[in-house]
Motif scaffolding. Structure first.
Motif, PDB file in Angstrom:
ATOM      1  N   SER A  97       0.789  -1.230   0.000  1.00  0.00           N
ATOM      2  CA  SER A  97       0.000   0.000   0.000  1.00  0.00           C
ATOM      3  C   SER A  97       0.823   1.283   0.000  1.00  0.00           C
ATOM      4  O   SER A  97       0.277   2.374  -0.171  1.00  0.00           O
ATOM      5  CB  SER A  97      -0.941   0.020   1.205  1.00  0.00           C
ATOM      6  OG  SER A  97      -0.198   0.021   2.405  1.00  0.00           O
ATOM      7  N   GLY A  98       2.163   1.189   0.171  1.00  0.00           N
ATOM      8  CA  GLY A  98       2.970   2.409   0.187  1.00  0.00           C
ATOM      9  C   GLY A  98       4.431   2.146   0.482  1.00  0.00           C
ATOM     10  O   GLY A  98       4.878   1.006   0.489  1.00  0.00           O
ATOM     11  N   ALA A  99       5.164   3.241   0.736  1.00  0.00           N
ATOM     12  CA  ALA A  99       6.598   3.130   0.971  1.00  0.00           C
ATOM     13  C   ALA A  99       7.112   4.366   1.696  1.00  0.00           C
ATOM     14  O   ALA A  99       6.453   5.407   1.739  1.00  0.00           O
ATOM     15  CB  ALA A  99       7.342   2.975  -0.357  1.00  0.00           C
ATOM     16  N   LEU A 100       8.306   4.230   2.231  1.00  0.00           N
ATOM     17  CA  LEU A 100       9.044   5.344   2.806  1.00  0.00           C
ATOM     18  C   LEU A 100      10.158   5.684   1.825  1.00  0.00           C
ATOM     19  O   LEU A 100      10.935   4.809   1.437  1.00  0.00           O
ATOM     20  CB  LEU A 100       9.637   4.957   4.160  1.00  0.00           C
ATOM     21  CG  LEU A 100      10.519   6.006   4.815  1.00  0.00           C
ATOM     22  CD1 LEU A 100       9.668   7.183   5.276  1.00  0.00           C
ATOM     23  CD2 LEU A 100      11.255   5.406   6.001  1.00  0.00           C
ATOM     24  N   LEU A 101      10.223   6.944   1.392  1.00  0.00           N
ATOM     25  CA  LEU A 101      11.233   7.394   0.440  1.00  0.00           C
ATOM     26  C   LEU A 101      12.180   8.357   1.124  1.00  0.00           C
ATOM     27  O   LEU A 101      11.749   9.242   1.859  1.00  0.00           O
ATOM     28  CB  LEU A 101      10.574   8.109  -0.744  1.00  0.00           C
ATOM     29  CG  LEU A 101       9.419   7.391  -1.435  1.00  0.00           C
ATOM     30  CD1 LEU A 101       8.875   8.247  -2.565  1.00  0.00           C
ATOM     31  CD2 LEU A 101       9.831   6.024  -1.925  1.00  0.00           C
ATOM     32  N   VAL A 102      13.474   8.190   0.873  1.00  0.00           N
ATOM     33  CA  VAL A 102      14.490   9.082   1.414  1.00  0.00           C
ATOM     34  C   VAL A 102      15.176   9.760   0.239  1.00  0.00           C
ATOM     35  O   VAL A 102      15.584   9.103  -0.720  1.00  0.00           O
ATOM     36  CB  VAL A 102      15.520   8.304   2.273  1.00  0.00           C
ATOM     37  CG1 VAL A 102      16.609   9.225   2.769  1.00  0.00           C
ATOM     38  CG2 VAL A 102      14.817   7.617   3.440  1.00  0.00           C
ATOM     39  N   LEU A 103      15.268  11.111   0.316  1.00  0.00           N
ATOM     40  CA  LEU A 103      15.896  11.875  -0.755  1.00  0.00           C
ATOM     41  C   LEU A 103      16.549  13.122  -0.183  1.00  0.00           C
ATOM     42  O   LEU A 103      16.390  13.429   0.994  1.00  0.00           O
ATOM     43  CB  LEU A 103      14.886  12.222  -1.846  1.00  0.00           C
ATOM     44  CG  LEU A 103      13.607  12.936  -1.447  1.00  0.00           C
ATOM     45  CD1 LEU A 103      13.022  13.616  -2.682  1.00  0.00           C
ATOM     46  CD2 LEU A 103      12.589  11.961  -0.909  1.00  0.00           C
ATOM     47  N   LYS A 104      17.308  13.841  -1.007  1.00  0.00           N
ATOM     48  CA  LYS A 104      18.075  14.999  -0.530  1.00  0.00           C
ATOM     49  C   LYS A 104      17.192  16.113   0.019  1.00  0.00           C
ATOM     50  O   LYS A 104      17.551  16.772   0.966  1.00  0.00           O
ATOM     51  CB  LYS A 104      18.979  15.534  -1.638  1.00  0.00           C
ATOM     52  CG  LYS A 104      20.107  14.605  -1.955  1.00  0.00           C
ATOM     53  CD  LYS A 104      21.032  15.199  -2.988  1.00  0.00           C
ATOM     54  CE  LYS A 104      22.158  14.219  -3.274  1.00  0.00           C
ATOM     55  NZ  LYS A 104      23.062  14.704  -4.295  1.00  0.00           N
ATOM     56  N   GLY A 105      16.060  16.350  -0.579  1.00  0.00           N
ATOM     57  CA  GLY A 105      15.142  17.385  -0.120  1.00  0.00           C
ATOM     58  C   GLY A 105      13.777  17.139  -0.716  1.00  0.00           C
ATOM     59  O   GLY A 105      13.666  16.663  -1.837  1.00  0.00           O
ATOM     60  N   THR A 106      12.724  17.465   0.028  1.00  0.00           N
ATOM     61  CA  THR A 106      11.373  17.165  -0.438  1.00  0.00           C
ATOM     62  C   THR A 106      10.604  18.397  -0.893  1.00  0.00           C
ATOM     63  O   THR A 106       9.480  18.286  -1.358  1.00  0.00           O
ATOM     64  CB  THR A 106      10.567  16.469   0.673  1.00  0.00           C
ATOM     65  OG1 THR A 106      10.421  17.381   1.781  1.00  0.00           O
ATOM     66  CG2 THR A 106      11.243  15.190   1.128  1.00  0.00           C
ATOM     67  N   GLY A 107      11.198  19.575  -0.774  1.00  0.00           N
ATOM     68  CA  GLY A 107      10.486  20.814  -1.060  1.00  0.00           C
ATOM     69  C   GLY A 107       9.902  20.922  -2.446  1.00  0.00           C
ATOM     70  O   GLY A 107       8.823  21.471  -2.633  1.00  0.00           O
TER      71      GLY A 107
END
Length: 83
Positions: free
Chosen positions: A38-48
């Motif tokens: 149903s979903g996921a956790l995403l990690v990235l440099k910035g979410t803005g």
């Protein structure tokens, strides 16, 4: 102890993902963690610059997911897959 709100069981993974949307000039790379049906956790440099709805391609998954942001922090997005 906090209650668990997830609909589906999650699996800890570490996969490369790519976020795309008509609102983005180019695709944004991310790491995919805690993947479920149903979903996921995403990690990235910035979410803005990431819109609240986008497409997510996960390496090795063989498909693209339509996502809606449910939780947003500086370098993390919690997303739900649209059905």
């Amino acid at each position: 102890m906090p209650s668990e709100r997830r609909v589906a069981a999650r699996q800890e993974v570490s996969r490369i993902g790519q976020i795309s949307s008509e609102q983005l000039v180019e695709a944004v790379d991310c790491m995919v963690h805690d993947l479920s049906s149903s979903g996921a956790l995403l990690v990235l440099k910035g979410t803005g610059s990431i819109p609240n709805a986008f497409r997510l391609r996960i390496a090795g998954a063989g498909r693209t997911f339509q996502c809606v942001v449910k939780r947003r922090k500086e370098q993390m997005l919690g997303v739900q897959f649209e059905r």
